[in-house]
Write an enzyme that holds these catalytic residues in place. Structure first.
Site, PDB file in Angstrom:
ATOM      1  N   LYS A   1       4.744   1.492 -12.924  1.00  0.00           N
ATOM      2  CA  LYS A   1       5.918   2.092 -12.279  1.00  0.00           C
ATOM      3  C   LYS A   1       6.251   1.367 -10.975  1.00  0.00           C
ATOM      4  CE  LYS A   1       5.915   5.183  -9.125  1.00  0.00           C
ATOM      5  NZ  LYS A   1       6.303   5.140  -7.670  1.00  0.00           N
TER       6      LYS A   1
ATOM      7  N   VAL B   1      -3.175   3.971   4.975  1.00  0.00           N
ATOM      8  CA  VAL B   1      -1.891   3.343   4.634  1.00  0.00           C
ATOM      9  C   VAL B   1      -0.710   4.236   5.003  1.00  0.00           C
ATOM     10  CG1 VAL B   1      -0.494   2.383   2.751  1.00  0.00           C
ATOM     11  CG2 VAL B   1      -2.977   2.000   2.798  1.00  0.00           C
TER      12      VAL B   1
ATOM     13  N   ARG C   1      13.941   4.566  -3.362  1.00  0.00           N
ATOM     14  CA  ARG C   1      13.960   3.579  -2.275  1.00  0.00           C
ATOM     15  C   ARG C   1      14.377   2.209  -2.798  1.00  0.00           C
ATOM     16  NH1 ARG C   1      11.165   4.431   2.178  1.00  0.00           N
ATOM     17  NH2 ARG C   1      10.162   2.409   2.270  1.00  0.00           N
TER      18      ARG C   1
ATOM     19  N   CYS D   1       8.850   9.553  -1.736  1.00  0.00           N
ATOM     20  CA  CYS D   1       7.930  10.698  -1.645  1.00  0.00           C
ATOM     21  C   CYS D   1       7.772  11.140  -0.185  1.00  0.00           C
ATOM     22  CB  CYS D   1       6.555  10.290  -2.159  1.00  0.00           C
ATOM     23  SG  CYS D   1       6.558  10.007  -3.907  1.00  0.00           S
TER      24      CYS D   1
ATOM     25  N   ASP E   1      -2.629   5.141  -3.601  1.00  0.00           N
ATOM     26  CA  ASP E   1      -2.109   5.998  -4.680  1.00  0.00           C
ATOM     27  C   ASP E   1      -3.212   6.527  -5.567  1.00  0.00           C
ATOM     28  OD1 ASP E   1       0.010   3.291  -4.759  1.00  0.00           O
ATOM     29  OD2 ASP E   1       0.534   5.214  -3.868  1.00  0.00           O
TER      30      ASP E   1
HETATM   31  C1  EPZ Z   1       4.831   0.952  -2.370  1.00  0.00           C
HETATM   32  O1  EPZ Z   1       5.571   1.712  -1.432  1.00  0.00           O
HETATM   33  C2  EPZ Z   1       4.581   1.882  -3.544  1.00  0.00           C
HETATM   34  N1  EPZ Z   1       5.858   2.339  -4.094  1.00  0.00           N
HETATM   35  C3  EPZ Z   1       3.762   3.083  -3.082  1.00  0.00           C
HETATM   36  O2  EPZ Z   1       3.482   3.880  -4.237  1.00  0.00           O
HETATM   37  C4  EPZ Z   1       2.440   2.584  -2.507  1.00  0.00           C
HETATM   38  O3  EPZ Z   1       1.708   3.680  -2.029  1.00  0.00           O
HETATM   39  C5  EPZ Z   1       2.732   1.610  -1.369  1.00  0.00           C
HETATM   40  O4  EPZ Z   1       3.562   0.533  -1.837  1.00  0.00           O
HETATM   41  C6  EPZ Z   1       1.453   1.028  -0.782  1.00  0.00           C
HETATM   42  O5  EPZ Z   1       0.744   0.344  -1.779  1.00  0.00           O
HETATM   43  C7  EPZ Z   1       6.539   1.511  -4.919  1.00  0.00           C
HETATM   44  O6  EPZ Z   1       6.144   0.383  -5.167  1.00  0.00           O
HETATM   45  C8  EPZ Z   1       7.812   2.063  -5.501  1.00  0.00           C
HETATM   46  P1  EPZ Z   1       4.619  -0.022   2.006  1.00  0.00           P
HETATM   47  P2  EPZ Z   1       6.215   0.980  -0.139  1.00  0.00           P
HETATM   48  O7  EPZ Z   1       5.869  -0.676   2.466  1.00  0.00           O
HETATM   49  O8  EPZ Z   1       6.587  -0.410  -0.508  1.00  0.00           O
HETATM   50  C9  EPZ Z   1       4.902   1.410   6.503  1.00  0.00           C
HETATM   51  C10 EPZ Z   1       3.412   5.800  -5.554  1.00  0.00           C
HETATM   52  O9  EPZ Z   1       2.826   6.884  -5.484  1.00  0.00           O
HETATM   53  N2  EPZ Z   1       6.206   0.720   6.554  1.00  0.00           N
HETATM   54  O10 EPZ Z   1       3.458  -0.878   1.609  1.00  0.00           O
HETATM   55  O11 EPZ Z   1       7.246   1.854   0.429  1.00  0.00           O
HETATM   56  C11 EPZ Z   1       4.971   2.645   5.628  1.00  0.00           C
HETATM   57  O12 EPZ Z   1       5.490   3.729   6.344  1.00  0.00           O
HETATM   58  C12 EPZ Z   1       4.050   5.198  -4.318  1.00  0.00           C
HETATM   59  O13 EPZ Z   1       3.522   5.106  -6.601  1.00  0.00           O
HETATM   60  C13 EPZ Z   1       6.848   0.609   7.783  1.00  0.00           C
HETATM   61  O14 EPZ Z   1       6.350   1.085   8.807  1.00  0.00           O
HETATM   62  O15 EPZ Z   1       4.929   0.970   0.822  1.00  0.00           O
HETATM   63  C14 EPZ Z   1       3.537   2.848   5.238  1.00  0.00           C
HETATM   64  O16 EPZ Z   1       2.850   3.494   6.304  1.00  0.00           O
HETATM   65  C15 EPZ Z   1       3.820   6.040  -3.087  1.00  0.00           C
HETATM   66  N3  EPZ Z   1       8.050  -0.026   7.831  1.00  0.00           N
HETATM   67  C16 EPZ Z   1       3.006   1.417   5.128  1.00  0.00           C
HETATM   68  O17 EPZ Z   1       3.937   0.588   5.839  1.00  0.00           O
HETATM   69  C17 EPZ Z   1       8.624  -0.580   6.717  1.00  0.00           C
HETATM   70  O18 EPZ Z   1       9.714  -1.171   6.815  1.00  0.00           O
HETATM   71  C18 EPZ Z   1       2.896   0.930   3.693  1.00  0.00           C
HETATM   72  O19 EPZ Z   1       4.175   1.018   3.133  1.00  0.00           O
HETATM   73  C19 EPZ Z   1       7.960  -0.454   5.477  1.00  0.00           C
HETATM   74  C20 EPZ Z   1       6.743   0.187   5.426  1.00  0.00           C
END
Ligand code: EPZ
Length: 445
Positions: free
Chosen positions: A26, A340, A98, A122, A318
């Site tokens: 996914k 994370v 997103r 989420c 996750d």
């Molecule tokens: C992806 O989300 C996944 N979603 C998430 O899975 C997963 O938990 C996450 O990566 C971490 O592996 C999809 O791929 C659709 P991040 P993403 O950018 O890309 C902060 C699930 O259950 N951040 O790696 O949004 C953020 O707040 C979902 O399948 C910023 O601060 O995650 C978080 O604390 C949940 N600014 C951290 O980085 C930004 O511009 C990691 O987020 C972007 C992110």
């Protein structure tokens, strides 16, 4: 079996036993669909699951003039007539997804500009997009905020540059990959995420003709090229769903074989599963047989552990929520340090109402200190077990928390009612059919 009931009544206490299958991840499939926008010819994506996130991205692509043909497990996307879409329509279609932020780079390359509605996702933390916007600005894009969302354009096109992420963000890494492949010149991305889904997206882009090199120490170099062709790609299996069913086997003292599960992308999870006392057996398949992993509870007690989530190759965040439910059945004190997301332990409150004993803390417990230490985020938990879970009425808070409530209800004594299944449909294909295959006792309400 419909997969559109909004609520379930579950009778707990029956071990889940049997076989389920997982298809494409996914967290890769929607990104590979967005990558099809970059191609000058049609793309074919295989092993595609029937989940709501795929429906949403199909709708958004069609809105932008892409033809999307969908047969079970396969998508053929023709971006020949990509065109602008109305912001209001994008808003309606995107809903809580997103994914529109990742369409920016490809749409800027194709149309010169893009629009991002206010994003959902989420409820596991603030989910900002500052890393994404910073990267696009560094590549020459201009961002304009309006009431309905963000307008992004790049009058001179996107230009390759050096970008350093302050955190190895999966989404921001995908943003740079999808924007840099057709940018002018070379982009060097430092502190990049390297999750298996990221590497699979790089495989997709390489098939299209992109020049991407992954170096040691989270450095990725992308040389912009003139044009890209469509791809034919088999999406990697969903390691997050596979782990969710493994935790269900532990929590319900069951025995579940997950067809399609791949050991290589689950190494860290498998180590933890074994540490807790679970047993697993990997079958590499071959001769027409699919890969699979059998997960089972060997009987006797489970062992408490200390675990810290981290970016790949660490323990994937996750996997944390389903594992916490299994840890309520482990003997002793388990410690979970979520590094994370700042707010991914909120779902434990409902588990306590079911009889679990979970205390959350704002300190970084168990391992290293993380970004959230002493910033008033309750991102560490201590789980005291084993505790007998009792049925309850539960409102699903997010995708993985929702699946965790499903596992808790199946492990609990007595009846539970679960509301808000829509969130689970986003990322778990045919999970009602899979519950039936595993002898779960439930009714759709
Ligand atoms: C992806 O989300 C996944 N979603 C998430 O899975 C997963 O938990 C996450 O990566 C971490 O592996 C999809 O791929 C659709 P991040 P993403 O950018 O890309 C902060 C699930 O259950 N951040 O790696 O949004 C953020 O707040 C979902 O399948 C910023 O601060 O995650 C978080 O604390 C949940 N600014 C951290 O980085 C930004 O511009 C990691 O987020 C972007 C992110």
């Amino acid at each position: 079996m419909t997969n559109n009931a909004s609520s379930l009544r579950i009778v707990g206490g029956t071990p889940l036993t049997g076989e389920v299958s997982v298809r494409g991840a996914k967290n890769l499939v929607p990104k590979a669909m967005v990558a099809a926008l970059l191609g000058s010819t049609p793309s074919t994506l295989r092993n595609v699951p029937n989940v709501v996130d795929v429906d949403i991205v199909s709708g958004l692509l069609k809105l932008h003039g892409v033809t999307v043909q969908r047969s079970d497990g396969r998508l053929v996307m023709d971006p020949g007539a990509v065109d602008h879409a109305e912001p209001a329509e994008i808003n309606v279609h995107a809903g809580a997804s997103r994914i529109p932020i990742l369409m920016c780079g490809p749409l800027i390359h194709r149309l010169g500009r893009a629009f991002i509605p206010d994003l959902g996702g989420c409820r596991i933390g603030d989910r900002p997009i500052d890393f994404h916007l910073d990267a696009l600005r560094q590549m020459g894009a201009k961002v304009r905020k309006e009431a309905e969302g963000l307008y992004i354009d790049a009058p001179e096109g996107l230009i390759g540059t050096k970008i350093e992420l302050s955190f190895p963000s999966v989404g921001a890494t995908e943003q740079v990959l999808l924007s840099a492949v057709l940018a002018e010149g070379t982009t060097e991305l430092s502190n990049a995420a390297t999750e298996p889904e990221i590497m699979d997206l790089i495989c997709v882009l390489q098939k299209m003709g992109a020049q991407i090199t992954v170096h040691a120490g989270r450095v990725v170099r992308i040389e912009g090229v003139e044009s890209l062709q469509g791809y034919d790609h088999l999406a990697l299996p969903d390691r997050l769903e596979a782990a969710s069913w493994a935790c269900a086997a532990l929590a319900t003292a069951g025995d579940i074989t997950v067809l399609g599960a791949e050991q290589a992308s689950m190494l860290t999870f498998l180590n933890v599963f074994r540490q807790v006392g679970g047993k697993f057996q990997v079958d590499d398949g071959g001769n027409g047989e699919p890969k699979s992993i059998r997960f089972w509870h060997p009987g006797g007690g489970l062992d408490a552990i200390a675990i810290e989530t981290a970016v790949a190759p660490g323990f994937q965040t996750d996997w944390q929520q389903p594992l916490v439910v299994a840890l309520t059945q482990a003997e002793g004190l388990s410690i979970v340090h979520e590094t994370v997301y700042e707010n991914r332990l909120g779902f434990t409150e409902a588990l306590n109402q079911m009889g679990a004993r979970i205390q959350v803390y704002r300190e970084c417990l168990g391992g290293s200190t993380c970004r959230f230490g002493q910033r008033n985020f309750q991102h560490s938990a201590v789980i005291s077990g084993p505790t007998q879970l009792r049925g309850a009425e539960l409102e699903i808070p997010d995708l993985r928390g929702g699946f965790s409530y499903l596992i808790a209800a199946l492990a609990a004594e007595g009846e539970s009612t679960l509301h808000g299944l829509e969130l689970i449909y986003r990322g778990y294909e045919n999970f009602l059919g899979k519950l039936t295959a595993l002898n779960a006792k439930y009714d759709e309400l």
